[in-house]
Design a protein around this motif. Structure first.
Motif, PDB file in Angstrom:
ATOM      1  N   MET A  63       0.825  -1.206   0.000  1.00 38.75           N
ATOM      2  CA  MET A  63       0.000   0.000   0.000  1.00 38.75           C
ATOM      3  C   MET A  63       0.861   1.260   0.000  1.00 38.75           C
ATOM      4  O   MET A  63       0.420   2.314  -0.465  1.00 38.75           O
ATOM      5  N   ALA A  64       2.082   1.177   0.532  1.00 42.44           N
ATOM      6  CA  ALA A  64       2.982   2.333   0.488  1.00 42.44           C
ATOM      7  C   ALA A  64       3.259   2.737  -0.950  1.00 42.44           C
ATOM      8  O   ALA A  64       3.326   3.934  -1.279  1.00 42.44           O
ATOM      9  N   ALA A  65       3.414   1.747  -1.820  1.00 40.63           N
ATOM     10  CA  ALA A  65       3.569   2.047  -3.249  1.00 40.63           C
ATOM     11  C   ALA A  65       2.296   2.657  -3.813  1.00 40.63           C
ATOM     12  O   ALA A  65       2.343   3.555  -4.670  1.00 40.63           O
ATOM     13  N   GLY A  66       1.148   2.180  -3.333  1.00 39.13           N
ATOM     14  CA  GLY A  66      -0.125   2.740  -3.786  1.00 39.13           C
ATOM     15  C   GLY A  66      -0.262   4.202  -3.419  1.00 39.13           C
ATOM     16  O   GLY A  66      -0.675   5.029  -4.249  1.00 39.13           O
ATOM     17  N   ASN A 245      -0.848  13.077 -13.656  1.00 40.45           N
ATOM     18  CA  ASN A 245      -0.891  11.774 -14.298  1.00 40.45           C
ATOM     19  C   ASN A 245      -1.992  10.922 -13.680  1.00 40.45           C
ATOM     20  O   ASN A 245      -1.786  10.262 -12.662  1.00 40.45           O
ATOM     21  N   LEU A 246      -3.155  10.922 -14.306  1.00 37.71           N
ATOM     22  CA  LEU A 246      -4.273  10.150 -13.771  1.00 37.71           C
ATOM     23  C   LEU A 246      -4.084   8.649 -13.946  1.00 37.71           C
ATOM     24  O   LEU A 246      -4.709   7.858 -13.242  1.00 37.71           O
ATOM     25  N   ALA A 247      -3.209   8.263 -14.872  1.00 37.92           N
ATOM     26  CA  ALA A 247      -2.896   6.838 -15.001  1.00 37.92           C
ATOM     27  C   ALA A 247      -2.187   6.347 -13.740  1.00 37.92           C
ATOM     28  O   ALA A 247      -2.493   5.269 -13.208  1.00 37.92           O
ATOM     29  N   LEU A 248      -1.220   7.132 -13.241  1.00 35.57           N
ATOM     30  CA  LEU A 248      -0.531   6.780 -12.001  1.00 35.57           C
ATOM     31  C   LEU A 248      -1.503   6.774 -10.825  1.00 35.57           C
ATOM     32  O   LEU A 248      -1.431   5.905  -9.949  1.00 35.57           O
ATOM     33  N   ALA A 249      -2.391   7.761 -10.779  1.00 33.03           N
ATOM     34  CA  ALA A 249      -3.364   7.829  -9.688  1.00 33.03           C
ATOM     35  C   ALA A 249      -4.272   6.604  -9.686  1.00 33.03           C
ATOM     36  O   ALA A 249      -4.593   6.052  -8.625  1.00 33.03           O
ATOM     37  N   THR A 250      -4.676   6.157 -10.878  1.00 30.70           N
ATOM     38  CA  THR A 250      -5.524   4.972 -10.980  1.00 30.70           C
ATOM     39  C   THR A 250      -4.756   3.718 -10.569  1.00 30.70           C
ATOM     40  O   THR A 250      -5.281   2.855  -9.844  1.00 30.70           O
ATOM     41  N   PHE A 254      -5.640   1.055  -7.426  1.00 30.61           N
ATOM     42  CA  PHE A 254      -5.730  -0.399  -7.519  1.00 30.61           C
ATOM     43  C   PHE A 254      -4.749  -1.083  -6.567  1.00 30.61           C
ATOM     44  O   PHE A 254      -5.062  -2.118  -5.970  1.00 30.61           O
ATOM     45  N   ILE A 255      -3.555  -0.504  -6.420  1.00 29.44           N
ATOM     46  CA  ILE A 255      -2.582  -1.082  -5.484  1.00 29.44           C
ATOM     47  C   ILE A 255      -3.111  -0.998  -4.055  1.00 29.44           C
ATOM     48  O   ILE A 255      -3.005  -1.957  -3.274  1.00 29.44           O
ATOM     49  N   LEU A 256      -3.680   0.148  -3.704  1.00 28.83           N
ATOM     50  CA  LEU A 256      -4.253   0.297  -2.365  1.00 28.83           C
ATOM     51  C   LEU A 256      -5.405  -0.679  -2.149  1.00 28.83           C
ATOM     52  O   LEU A 256      -5.528  -1.298  -1.082  1.00 28.83           O
ATOM     53  N   LEU A 319     -11.739   4.252  -2.418  1.00 27.00           N
ATOM     54  CA  LEU A 319     -10.934   4.283  -1.191  1.00 27.00           C
ATOM     55  C   LEU A 319     -11.804   4.574   0.031  1.00 27.00           C
ATOM     56  O   LEU A 319     -11.589   4.005   1.110  1.00 27.00           O
ATOM     57  N   ALA A 320     -12.787   5.456  -0.129  1.00 23.83           N
ATOM     58  CA  ALA A 320     -13.687   5.762   0.987  1.00 23.83           C
ATOM     59  C   ALA A 320     -14.512   4.541   1.374  1.00 23.83           C
ATOM     60  O   ALA A 320     -14.793   4.304   2.555  1.00 23.83           O
ATOM     61  N   GLY A 321     -14.920   3.756   0.378  1.00 21.48           N
ATOM     62  CA  GLY A 321     -15.628   2.521   0.680  1.00 21.48           C
ATOM     63  C   GLY A 321     -14.755   1.557   1.472  1.00 21.48           C
ATOM     64  O   GLY A 321     -15.216   0.905   2.416  1.00 21.48           O
ATOM     65  N   LEU A 322     -13.480   1.496   1.119  1.00 21.67           N
ATOM     66  CA  LEU A 322     -12.539   0.645   1.846  1.00 21.67           C
ATOM     67  C   LEU A 322     -12.345   1.124   3.274  1.00 21.67           C
ATOM     68  O   LEU A 322     -12.334   0.331   4.224  1.00 21.67           O
ATOM     69  N   VAL A 323     -12.166   2.428   3.447  1.00 25.37           N
ATOM     70  CA  VAL A 323     -11.999   2.975   4.794  1.00 25.37           C
ATOM     71  C   VAL A 323     -13.246   2.723   5.634  1.00 25.37           C
ATOM     72  O   VAL A 323     -13.157   2.369   6.821  1.00 25.37           O
TER      73      VAL A 323
END
Length: 449
Positions: A63-66, A245-250, A254-256, A319-323
């Motif tokens: 998740m740190a990479a995410g 870069n929205l590709a990196l954000a996406t 997914f990593i998170l 992410l909010a759903g996960l939290v």
């Protein structure tokens, strides 16, 4: 030859009968048999519980990479290198500080105040080489490794909120305090057998202990630091500052999402029985469904409210759903998990513009995702878990929020008064990559100033 084989088999069988009868006649000690079976069971549970911690810890480490990819994608290109530097540095700092003082503060040997304070600067230690203590049901090393990942995650939440205008070294100094002192103390109140645990507060994997705590620390920093240069104009309107870069954000999202299976699943803390394994699988499913619901709700609401789908809102909705589901991913049904995650996604849609109206600049939306959704997820726990109450949940949220926010506000204020925490206007215009590090993430491209 074929006719001789049955006779040979019969003769060998008759010869074996006395030995078999002799073995059957030997006395059997029930206590010895039970003890041996218990030892085998304890060893098996120890192996699988330790393995769960290690695999879960690796997933949470990922998740740190995410966080790094998400933040690198959501900041402008002139600030990407600093953001990446902050993410790897904060993780390394968390590792050292949790070893030096955090782990023993979080799990004190004695809760009397004098002995507990004695845990400060009490280094964590491991089991001796080649030995294992079955009374713990898992190795000390696996527990330290797993819990460290949660500590580092708390600091990662702060990083994204304060991006593009906080200086590198003041941020890292705050990370020392957060990971070595603030987080371990508030987490000890619940996971270390402290007063919240005794009261009946419940936070399965850290909606409040990790995520809301990180959100409170980020909120305090955002208030002391102030918004980015040009973010809020004199006419009261907000100036959009799209990420690079929205590709990196996406990818980061997914990593998170993937790492969250370790975050929630391994928080079962046991995999030594079939019931535990079944519960871990149930947690995986509920975690995934909550994330899916959060993303879909954010997708639909962004279309309704803004006439077009906003990808960043969808990412933060997931992410909010996960939290939201992190406070109790075990007891809800799939339908309840969908509802809990869906509300988390809706919270993001409404909380982001609210922060802008308050002129609180949160670059990546960490406060809506981790603080607001974390509070929601913790409050709703009694709806599916009858072992706690809404009053206990509210008390826990307020106590942790007040502790983290006040201490964080004090630390940020001291750093501001002593060494300064805000980058100059010139540095913000040219980019923190150049002013702080003298290097750029995308040196082959002309940067818009």
């Amino acid at each position: 030859m074929k006719q001789m084989i049955p006779g040979l088999v019969a003769a060998l069988t008759l010869l074996a009968l006395p030995a078999a009868a002799q073995e059957a006649a030997l006395p059997v000690d029930p206590e010895t048999t039970t003890a041996a079976a218990s030892a085998v069971g304890a060893e098996t549970a120890y192996i699988f519980d330790t393995l769960l911690f290690l695999i879960g810890g690796i997933l949470v480490f990922w998740m740190a990479a995410g966080f790094a990819m998400l933040e690198a994608g959501l900041v402008r290109s002139k600030n990407v290198t600093v953001q990446l530097t902050k993410n790897i540095a904060l993780f390394a700092i968390a590792g050292l500080m949790y070893w030096i003082m955090g782990y023993n503060l979080m799990y004190p040997a004695d809760w009397s105040i004098n002995l507990w304070l004695g845990e400060i600067f009490s280094f964590a230690t491991l089991d001796p080489v080649g030995s294992a203590d079955l009374e713990n049901s898992y190795s000390v090393g696996s527990d330290f490794f797993f819990q460290l990942m949660f500590c580092a995650t708390t600091a990662s939440i702060v990083s994204g909120t304060l991006a593009e205008r906080v200086k590198l070294w003041p941020f890292l100094l705050f990370t020392f305090v957060l990971t070595g002192f603030i987080y371990p103390i508030e987490a000890s109140w619940q996971w270390g057998g402290g007063w919240l645990s005794e009261m009946g507060f419940s936070d399965f994997a850290g909606s409040t202990l990790v995520h809301a705590a990180g959100g409170f620390a980020a909120l305090a920093g955002a208030i002391v630091l102030g918004p980015r240069l040009g973010k809020y104009r004199n006419d009261g309107r907000m100036q959009p500052m799209p990420g690079s870069n929205l590709a990196l954000a996406t990818l980061g999202t997914f990593i998170l999402w993937m790492g969250w299976f370790g975050f929630n699943g391994a928080s079962q803390l046991a995999m030594g029985t079939i019931d535990d394994v079944a519960d871990v699988s149930r947690i995986f499913v509920n975690t995934n469904m909550a994330a899916s619901a959060g993303a879909v709700v954010a997708l639909i609401l962004s279309q309704v409210m803004y006439s077009k789908v906003d990808l960043t809102m969808v990412l933060n909705g997931a992410l909010a759903g996960l939290v939201s589901i992190t406070a109790e991913p075990l007891t809800p049904s799939i339908f309840a998990s969908v509802l809990i995650g869906g509300v988390g996604g809706a919270i993001v849609i409404f909380a982001v513009p609210l922060l802008d109206r308050l002129k609180i600049d949160d670059v990546v939306g960490a406060i809506p995702v981790h603080l607001a959704a974390g509070i929601w997820g913790t409050l709703i726990v009694p709806a599916t878990n009858p072992d706690t109450s809404y009053v206990n949940q509210l008390i826990g949220i307020v106590a942790i929020g007040a502790f983290v926010f006040v201490l964080s506000f004090i630390v940020w204020s001291i750093l501001k008064a002593t060494m300064g925490i805000r980058a100059s206007d010139e540095a913000q215009i040219s980019g923190l990559d150049i002013s702080e590090l003298g290097m750029e993430a995308y040196p082959d491209f002309v940067q818009a100033k």
